[in-house]
Design an enzyme around this catalytic site. Structure first.
Site, short mmCIF file in Angstrom:
data_model
loop_
_atom_site.label_atom_id
_atom_site.label_comp_id
_atom_site.label_asym_id
_atom_site.label_seq_id
_atom_site.Cartn_x
_atom_site.Cartn_y
_atom_site.Cartn_z
N LYS A 1 8.97 4.04 3.55
CA LYS A 1 8.45 5.83 3.07
C LYS A 1 10.26 6.11 2.87
O LYS A 1 10.48 7.10 1.86
CB LYS A 1 8.85 6.53 4.52
N SER B 1 8.09 11.08 6.44
CA SER B 1 7.72 11.04 7.75
C SER B 1 9.38 11.13 8.69
O SER B 1 10.35 10.06 7.74
CB SER B 1 7.16 9.80 7.87
N ASN C 1 0.53 -1.00 0.36
CA ASN C 1 -0.06 -0.13 0.11
C ASN C 1 0.69 1.50 0.08
O ASN C 1 0.62 2.44 -0.90
CB ASN C 1 -1.11 0.29 1.43
N ARG D 1 7.09 2.21 25.42
CA ARG D 1 6.29 1.02 23.75
C ARG D 1 7.39 0.65 23.26
O ARG D 1 8.66 1.41 23.27
CB ARG D 1 5.65 1.89 23.31
N TYR E 1 6.85 0.49 8.28
CA TYR E 1 6.33 2.00 7.90
C TYR E 1 7.67 2.79 7.00
O TYR E 1 7.36 3.03 6.27
CB TYR E 1 5.56 2.26 8.94
P1 NAD Z 1 -4.77 9.13 7.12
O1 NAD Z 1 -4.94 7.82 7.16
O2 NAD Z 1 -5.51 9.78 7.91
O3 NAD Z 1 -5.19 9.14 5.28
C1 NAD Z 1 -5.19 8.32 4.07
C2 NAD Z 1 -6.17 7.95 3.13
O4 NAD Z 1 -5.32 7.56 2.32
C3 NAD Z 1 -7.12 7.61 4.14
O5 NAD Z 1 -8.03 7.88 3.42
C4 NAD Z 1 -7.12 6.71 3.13
O6 NAD Z 1 -8.64 5.83 3.80
C5 NAD Z 1 -6.59 7.18 1.98
N1 NAD Z 1 -5.85 5.56 1.57
C6 NAD Z 1 -5.24 5.13 2.30
N2 NAD Z 1 -4.46 3.97 1.18
C7 NAD Z 1 -5.08 3.77 0.10
C8 NAD Z 1 -5.16 3.59 -1.40
N3 NAD Z 1 -4.29 2.21 -2.16
N4 NAD Z 1 -5.79 4.12 -2.20
C9 NAD Z 1 -6.48 5.44 -2.00
N5 NAD Z 1 -6.86 5.75 -0.80
C10 NAD Z 1 -5.46 5.41 -0.26
O7 NAD Z 1 -3.38 9.05 7.05
P2 NAD Z 1 -2.99 10.85 7.39
O8 NAD Z 1 -2.30 11.11 8.46
O9 NAD Z 1 -3.79 11.85 6.57
O10 NAD Z 1 -1.31 10.57 6.38
C11 NAD Z 1 -1.22 10.90 4.90
C12 NAD Z 1 0.14 10.52 4.94
O11 NAD Z 1 0.99 11.19 5.60
C13 NAD Z 1 0.25 9.12 4.32
O12 NAD Z 1 1.22 8.95 4.22
C14 NAD Z 1 1.28 8.98 5.51
O13 NAD Z 1 2.21 7.78 6.08
C15 NAD Z 1 2.20 10.44 6.04
N6 NAD Z 1 2.09 10.44 7.68
C16 NAD Z 1 1.72 10.88 8.57
C17 NAD Z 1 2.47 10.99 9.51
C18 NAD Z 1 0.71 11.82 10.85
O14 NAD Z 1 1.09 11.43 12.08
N7 NAD Z 1 -0.68 11.78 10.55
C19 NAD Z 1 3.30 11.23 9.66
C20 NAD Z 1 4.49 11.62 9.05
C21 NAD Z 1 4.48 11.06 7.46
N1 UDP Z 2 2.44 7.91 23.83
C1 UDP Z 2 2.40 7.92 25.27
N2 UDP Z 2 1.35 7.12 25.41
C2 UDP Z 2 0.28 6.87 24.26
C3 UDP Z 2 0.68 7.21 23.15
C4 UDP Z 2 1.73 7.74 22.67
O1 UDP Z 2 2.88 7.88 27.06
O2 UDP Z 2 -0.91 6.50 24.13
C5 UDP Z 2 3.89 8.45 23.50
C6 UDP Z 2 4.93 7.65 22.79
O3 UDP Z 2 5.90 7.18 23.58
C7 UDP Z 2 5.68 9.24 22.14
C8 UDP Z 2 4.86 10.34 22.40
O4 UDP Z 2 3.87 9.63 22.74
O5 UDP Z 2 6.95 9.24 22.98
C9 UDP Z 2 4.75 10.69 20.88
O6 UDP Z 2 3.71 9.41 20.63
P1 UDP Z 2 2.74 9.16 19.24
O7 UDP Z 2 2.96 7.58 18.84
O8 UDP Z 2 1.43 10.48 18.78
O9 UDP Z 2 4.10 9.61 18.11
P2 UDP Z 2 5.39 9.03 17.36
O10 UDP Z 2 5.81 7.91 19.11
O11 UDP Z 2 5.25 8.13 16.31
O12 UDP Z 2 6.29 9.78 16.92
#
Ligand code: NAD
Ligand code: UDP
Length: 334
Positions: free
Chosen positions: A152, A124, A99, A291, A148
């Site tokens: 990326k 990311s 995906n 975690r 994951y």
């Molecule tokens: P999200 O899951 O809310 O949004 C992703 C959307 O893509 C969803 O609406 C889902 O239905 C759609 N989708 C998934 N697979 C698909 C496919 N094969 N075809 C069409 N649609 C598809 O996620 P988000 O938080 O909005 O993240 C968006 C992007 O940013 C992702 O690539 C994620 O890896 C990246 N990202 C997110 C975060 C975060 O913390 N939210 C951090 C770093 C990077």
């Molecule tokens: N965290 C926590 N409890 C939760 C979820 C996250 O203590 O239920 C902590 C986690 O250990 C990290 C921070 O909050 O130190 C951010 O976590 P998140 O999963 O939001 O982001 P990421 O770890 O992916 O950066």
């Protein structure tokens, strides 16, 4: 500009749709609804006051994508669609490579067929892995520790090869730190299916009474209060960063990775305090063991984003918590 947002109904895609639409772009959202619902499209329309193009489809379907790119005369694509849970990726690596990596190959094939060569990709901060120094700048070695994160990085490398092969491609990989918060209207925000794995949506559910208590994963890290430190950045700032990246790509063909963060880290306990202030609710928590796979502390260098994109995050932590809370209360009511 006509912009296609894959995953446009998701958390970050929906906020970016609002920003791009306000700037006068024609946006088309393409989503398979695997982690979102069509209600989001309706709410984006409410915020923007106009009809939005939405096509239900999977990014792995190259033919449909090509058809969408040509029929909506798309100039640029922002590729949000993908799977994003670190823990799930450890259990289901094949699904994650499919995906994330496979779907990007499908998108690139469709873009080449439609002669669309401008792309912003959702990367990311997880591509960096354990910090050798902080803040993370874009020169920091990449060493992701989960499928994951590796998916990326593989995509970023693929995109660099594509840009190197043909100078017409313009590609920006935006490395998000920890996007949180919601649109001021409270109509769109982060609404994870099932138990939230991220801190902010979990806290919001505790504040609203949906969950009893927050588990704080470890208070014995070498940080100022022993809990994990992250660079939380408002999702509307992240959305503005995409608009800035599209402008940047018009003048700078080629490939570039750019961090989107604030440069400031907050601990879990600091986030709890800020959320209590913003919501007026108390957040019961208990400390549980660390975690697996968590890093003690990381935050972003902001130099490249400021220099290249002319972008800087402007919304503070209280705004991040208050907007999350507004979205959560509207969700709980509906
Ligand atoms: P999200 O899951 O809310 O949004 C992703 C959307 O893509 C969803 O609406 C889902 O239905 C759609 N989708 C998934 N697979 C698909 C496919 N094969 N075809 C069409 N649609 C598809 O996620 P988000 O938080 O909005 O993240 C968006 C992007 O940013 C992702 O690539 C994620 O890896 C990246 N990202 C997110 C975060 C975060 O913390 N939210 C951090 C770093 C990077
Ligand atoms: N965290 C926590 N409890 C939760 C979820 C996250 O203590 O239920 C902590 C986690 O250990 C990290 C921070 O909050 O130190 C951010 O976590 P998140 O999963 O939001 O982001 P990421 O770890 O992916 O950066």
């Amino acid at each position: 500009m006509n912009v296609l947002l894959t995953g446009g109904l998701g958390y970050i895609g929906s906020h970016t749709a609002v920003v791009l639409s306000h700037l006068g772009n024609q946006i088309t959202l393409y989503d398979n609804l695997s982690n979102s619902t069509e209600i989001v499209a309706k709410n984006i329309e409410k915020i923007c006051g106009q009809k939005i193009n939405f096509v239900k489809g999977d990014v792995r379907n190259t033919e449909t994508l090509k058809h969408v790119l040509t029929s909506f005369k798309i100039d640029s694509v922002i590729h949000f669609a993908g799977s994003k849970s670190v823990a799930e990726s450890v259990k289901e690596p094949i699904e994650y490579y499919d995906n994330n990596v496979q779907s990007t190959i499908s998108l690139l094939c469709a873009m080449r067929l439609a002669q669309v060569k401008s792309l912003v990709f959702s990367s990311s901060a997880t591509v960096y892995g354990d910090p050798l120094y902080l803040p993370f700048d874009e020169q920091h070695p990449t060493n992701p520790i989960s499928p994951y994160g590796r998916s990326k990085l593989h995509i970023e490398e693929m995109l660099a090869d594509v840009a190197a092969s043909d100078s017409e491609w313009c590609i920006a990989c935006l490395r998000y730190f920890n996007p949180v918060g919601a649109h001021d209207s409270g109509l769109i925000g982060e609404n994870p299916k099932g138990i939230p794995s991220n801190l902010m949506p979990y806290i919001a559910q505790v504040a609203s009474g949906l969950r009893e208590v927050l588990n704080v994963f470890g208070n014995d890290y070498p940080t100022r209060d022993g809990t994990g430190v992250r660079d939380y950045v408002h999702v509307m700032d992240i959305a503005d960063g995409h608009a800035a990246a599209l402008t940047y790509l018009r003048k700078h063909p080629s490939w570039q990775s750019i961090n989107l963060g604030t440069g400031q880290g907050y601990s879990v306990l600091e986030i709890i305090d800020a959320f209590e202030v913003a919501s007026g609710k108390s957040i019961p928590f208990r400390v549980v063991p660390r975690r697996a796979g968590d890093i003690a502390e990381f935050y972003s260098s902001t130099i490249i984003a400021q220099r290249e994109l002319k972008w800087k995050a402007s919304r503070d932590l209280i705004n991040m918590c208050a907007s999350t809370w507004k979205f959560q209360t509207q969700l709980t009511k509906s």
